[in-house]
Enzyme design. Structure first.
Site, PDB file in Angstrom:
ATOM      1  CB  SER A 267      -0.892   0.031   1.240  1.00  0.00           C
ATOM      2  OG  SER A 267      -0.213   0.598   2.333  1.00  0.00           O
ATOM      3  CG  ASP A 268       1.694   5.814  -1.281  1.00  0.00           C
ATOM      4  OD1 ASP A 268       2.598   5.841  -0.423  1.00  0.00           O
ATOM      5  OD2 ASP A 268       1.618   6.655  -2.190  1.00  0.00           O
ATOM      6  CE1 TYR A 269       4.815   7.059   5.949  1.00  0.00           C
ATOM      7  CE2 TYR A 269       2.704   7.846   6.712  1.00  0.00           C
ATOM      8  CZ  TYR A 269       4.042   7.608   6.933  1.00  0.00           C
ATOM      9  OH  TYR A 269       4.596   7.933   8.130  1.00  0.00           O
ATOM     10  CB  ALA A 271      -3.144   3.731   0.692  1.00  0.00           C
TER      11      ALA A 271
END
Ligand code: BGC
Length: 732
Positions: A267-269, A271
Site C-alpha cells: 500500500s502507499d503510506y 492508504a
C-alpha cells in the site's frame, strides 16, 4: 501460488499474528534518517520497533539507513524472533542515494533509457551499501497535467517514453541477479492512474475511461513487470469511485488474473487507513477487510492489518487461505531477493565505508545532468558563451543556491558534495572567473532590498546575463499541486528589469514540471531547462553554457502557452471542430492564446542543426502479420558534432474510437558528426498501432495511417501506409 518447501513449512508454523506481522510495513525508527517525513504517523521509537521485530510483527521497515544498525535489526529478527524471518529493508531512493542524479522527469528529457539504467544501477550500488534491499521506485505515473506536483518523479506525458524509462529503471535498480548484494528491489508506483487526478490536485479523484486507463496509465507498469519488477505500490486516488488501494478490479482482476503478476502489492503510506476518509469504508476494521480482500498484500504504517486482520480471520470474513496467500507472496519476495538464504545481505559496514565508487558516480552524475538539459531557444546564437573576452553577469536567486539542487524527493543525498551553479561557471571560466559578477537580485519568492538595482547595474556592465530562475524545489513532488505554473512574481520582476537593460539574456530555468513562461523570461534570447540536476548541477550547466557539451535533451512534457491550457498533452484526441487557418469561430480554440503549446513534447535545440529526409517505408501496404521497416536519413548540417533524438509518430486516420492527433511510437538518440549523416531504422508491428476498443479489447484496426519521422511532436511531413486486414495479401 506454489512456494518452496521452507516457505510452506514456515507458514504452517506461523500464528495468525506472525502471519499478519509479515504484512506490516513500518517506519524504520531504529535508524531513522528522515523522521520529519509524514511525522504524524511515525509514532514508534527504536525500542518499540525492535520489540515488534522480536515478536514477529514486522515484515519490512522503510526509510532508515545504515549497515551497522541494519545488522542489529536483522539479528533481532533472525536470532531473537520465534521463526527467525529476516526483515526487508526499504526506502524511497528515487534518483540517487548519496550521489544525486537528475530528477526522473529531467532524466527522461535525455531520451536515453540506457542512461537511466546506468544511474539507477549506481543508485542501487550506493543504496545497498547503505543497508537497503528495496526501493519504492520508479514512479511510472504518466502526468498529463502540469499542475500536479509529482510529474517530477515520473517520465512525463508520453506512454512510450514512460514505458522505456520504467523498464530501464527497473533493470538498473535490480541488476541481473536479484540476490546479489548490490541488487535493489524495484517497486513501480503508484498503481494506478495517480497522475490523472482531476485538475492536477494531489490525492483527488480520477474519473477516467477504461480505455484511457489501459492505453495510457497501465502500460508503464506492464513494462516494469516485463523488466523484472516483482512488487508494486498502490495509489492514493480513487478510480471511477473505487479507491485504488481497495480496488479489486485493479489489484486482482487486472494485475493478477489478467497479467499473471505473482509479486507483492504494497500500500502507499496509510492508504488502507484512508479508505475511511474516502467514505469507502465504515471504520478501520471495514477498511482493513476491503483493502486486504481487494488484493492489497502489505499495509504501510497504519498498523491496520495488525490491529484488525486477526479478528477478521477469526470471524471468517477473511479466509485463512487468503491470509496465507498474502504471507506466501511476501516470503517468496524475501526468498527471491536472497534474504532467506543470507539475512545479512547488503548489510556490510565495510562496504558502506568504502567510497571508492563515488568518483565514477560523480562523473556519471555530471554526464546524466548535462544530457538532461533542454535548450529551448537560442536567438542569434547567443549560446554557447565564450570563456574569454565576454563579461558575464550571473544573476538570479538560483545562482548561488545550494538548497534547490536535489529536487523534491531525495532523502539521503550527500549535500556536502552539491555543486551550485556559480561554482560550475567559475570552474569553467578558470582565470577568467575573476571578472564574473554574481548577483542574486531577489529571493526565490520575494524581492530583496536593492536587489533589482544591483542586478540591473551588473547587467549593464556585462556582455551577457545568465539569469538563473525557477521554481523552489518544494513546488514539485508529493502534495505540491499548483494553480499557476508560472515563475514566482518576484523573479518575473527581476527578469523584466534585467531584460530592459538590452543586454542579451540567457535564462537558466530550474523546474519540476513544464512551466508557463511569460514576459521577459519567454522573450529572452536563450532559454535552458535544467530541472533539478543533482550533485553536479554547476558543472553540467556550465558544460552546456560554454559548449563543452552540445545539448541533446528534448522535452518529455509540453510547455504550454498558459496554465489555463492544462491538462495539455500533445497526443490529445481529434476534435470534430479543429481550428482552421482560415476560420476560428465556433472551433475548438482558446479565446486568448493559440491552441498549440509554446514548446511541444519532444522539442529541443542543439548547437548544430539537423535535417531529415522523408522516411522511406519498406511497404505502403502492411500485411496484418508483417513488420513495417522505416528508414530515414538524418544529417548534421551545422558546424559542430551533435546528438539528435529521432522520433517516430503515427496517426490512425479512421478508427472505431477517436484517435490522438499523433502518438509517439519509437525514438532513438543518435550522435552525428558535423557534416555527417546517419540512417535511422525503425520497425513497427501492428501491436504498436493497437488501442483499446469499446469492448476493452486491445487491437489494431485495418486502414490508413500517417507516419512522421521528425524532431518533435509538431514537426515533419507525414507519409502514409495502410494496415491490411488479416488475410488480405500485401501484393499490390
Ligand atoms: C508516497 C510514496 C512513498 C511513501 C513512503 C508516500 O507518501 O506517496 O511515493 O513511497 O510515502 O515514503
Amino acid at each position: 501460488m506454489a512456494a518452496s518447501a521452507r516457505i510452506e513449512s514456515l507458514i504452517a508454523r506461523m500464528t495468525v499474528e506472525e502471519k499478519v506481522g509479515q504484512l506490516g510495513v513500518f517506519a524504520d525508527m531504529v535508524r531513522p534518517f528522515a523522521p520529519d517525513v509524514n511525522p504524524e504517523a511515525n509514532v514508534r521509537n527504536a525500542d518499540e520497533v525492535l520489540a515488534q521485530v522480536r515478536a514477529g510483527r514486522v515484515g519490512s521497515l522503510f526509510n532508515g539507513v545504515g549497515a551497522e544498525l541494519g545488522r542489529r535489526i536483522q539479528q533481532v529478527a533472525v536470532e531473537e524472533s520465534r521463526l527467525g524471518i529476516p526483515v526487508a529493508l526499504a526506502a524511497d531512493v528515487i534518483h540517487g542515494m548519496r550521489t544525486v542524479f537528475p530528477i526522473p522527469l529531467g532524466e527522461a528529457a535525455s531520451f536515453e533509457p540506457a542512461l537511466a539504467e546506468r544511474t539507477a544501477r549506481a543508485t542501487a550500488v550506493e543504496a545497498t551499501a547503505a543497508g537497503l534491499h528495496w526501493t519504492y521506485a520508479p514512479a511510472v505515473d504518466i502526468a498529463r497535467d502540469q499542475r500536479w506536483g509529482r510529474g517530477a518523479e515520473g517520465a512525463g506525458e508520453d506512454v512510450v517514453l514512460g514505458c522505456a524509462f520504467a523498464a530501464a529503471r527497473v533493470r538498473g535498480f535490480q541488476g541481473d541477479d536479484l540476490t546479489a548484494h548490490d541488487a535493489l528491489l524495484a517497486t513501480p508506483k503508484h498503481f494506478a492512474a495517480y497522475g490523472a487526478v482531476a485538475a492536477g490536485m494531489e490525492y483527488a479523484s480520477v474519473d477516467i475511461a477504461p480505455q484511457t486507463l489501459r492505453d495510457v496509465h497501465l502500460p508503464p507498469f506492464q513494462a516494469a513487470f516485463a523488466a523484472g519488477a516483482i512488487s508494486v505500490m498502490s495509489a492514493f486516488n480513487d478510480i471511477n469511485g473505487v479507491p485504488a488501494s481497495a480496488n479489486r478490479g485493479l489489484l486482482t482482476g487486472i494485475l493478477r488474473e489478467e497479467w499473471g503478476f505473482d509479486g507483492v502489492v504494497i500500500s502507499d503510506y496509510t492508504a488502507d487507513m484512508e479508505l475511511v476518509a474516502h467514505g469507502y469504508a465504515e471504520d478501520d476494521r471495514d477498511a482493513t477487510k476491503k483493502a486486504f480482500l481487494a488484493g492489497l498484500d502489505l499495509s504501510m504504517q497504519s498498523g491496520f492489518y495488525a490491529a484488525h486482520l486477526p479478528a477478521l480471520v477469526e470471524s471468517g470474513e477473511v479466509p485463512m487461505a487468503a491470509l496465507d496467500e498474502g504471507v506466501r507472496r511476501m516470503l517468496v519476495l524475501k526468498e527471491r531477493i536472497g534474504l532467506l538464504d543470507d539475512p545479512y545481505r547488503s548489510l556490510d559496514p565495510e562496504r558502506e565505508a568504502d567510497t571508492g565508487h563515488l568518483a565514477d558516480h560523480e562523473a556519471l552524475a555530471r554526464d546524466a545532468a548535462r544530457r538532461s538539459i533542454v535548450l529551448l531557444k537560442n536567438d542569434d546564437a547567443v549560446l554557447p558563451l565564450k570563456k574569454r573576452e565576454q563579461r558575464i553577469a550571473l544573476v538570479g536567486p538560483f545562482a548561488r543556491d545550494r538548497e534547490n539542487i536535489e529536487g523534491c524527493w531525495t532523502l539521503f543525498g550527500d549535500r556536502s558534495r552539491y555543486e551550485p551553479l556559480e561554482d560550475g561557471v567559475r570552474a569553467a571560466l578558470g582565470e577568467a572567473a575573476a571578472s564574473l559578477v554574481v548577483v542574486p537580485g531577489c529571493d526565490l519568492e520575494a524581492p530583496v532590498e536593492g536587489g533589482i538595482e544591483a542586478a540591473v547595474a551588473a547587467a549593464r556592465d556585462a556582455d551577457v546575463v545568465v539569469l538563473a530562475l525557477g521554481e523552489p524545489q518544494r513546488y514539485s513532488g508529493e502534495a505540491q499541486s499548483r494553480i499557476d505554473i508560472g515563475l514566482p512574481p518576484a523573479q518575473e520582476a527581476l527578469a523584466e528589469a534585467v531584460a530592459a537593460t538590452g543586454t542579451p539574456v540567457v535564462v537558466v530555468l530550474r523546474n519540476g514540471r513544464a512551466l508557463a513562461l511569460t514576459g521577459a523570461v519567454r522573450d529572452a534570447q536563450a532559454i535552458l531547462v535544467t530541472w533539478y540536476l543533482g550533485t553536479r548541477t554547476g558543472s553540467a550547466v556550465a558544460d552546456v553554457l560554454f559548449g563543452d557539451y552540445n545539448p541533446s535533451a528534448r522535452l518529455p512534457v509540453s510547455f504550454p502557452q498558459a496554465t489555463g491550457q492544462q491538462p495539455y498533452f500533445y497526443n490529445h484526441p481529434r476534435t470534430g471542430r479543429p481550428e482552421l487557418p482560415t476560420m476560428s469561430e465556433f472551433k475548438a480554440r482558446w479565446r486568448e492564446i493559440p491552441n498549440e503549446p509554446l514548446y511541444p513534447f519532444g522539442y529541443g535545440l542543439s548547437y548544430t542543426r539537423f535535417e531529415y529526409d522523408a522516411p522511406r517505408l519498406g511497404t505502403t501496404r502492411l500485411g496484418w502479420d508483417d513488420t513495417l521497416e522505416i528508414v530515414t536519413t538524418v544529417r548534421n548540417v551545422g558546424d559542430v558534432d551533435g546528438e539528435e533524438v529521432v522520433q517516430l509518430y503515427i496517426h490512425d486516420r479512421v478508427a472505431s474510437r477517436v484517435r490522438p492527433v499523433r502518438e509517439l511510437k519509437a525514438f532513438e538518440k543518435v550522435a552525428i558528426a558535423a557534416g555527417g549523416e546517419v540512417e535511422v531504422r525503425f520497425a513497427l508491428h501492428r501491436d504498436a498501432l493497437a488501442f483499446t476498443d469499446a469492448d476493452g479489447v486491445r487491437r489494431a484496426e485495418p486502414g490508413l495511417f500517417d507516419l512522421w519521422v521528425c524532431a518533435n511532436a509538431k514537426s515533419g511531413e507525414p507519409v502514409s501506409f495502410e494496415l491490411l486486414a488479416s488475410g488480405v495479401s500485401a501484393a499490390p
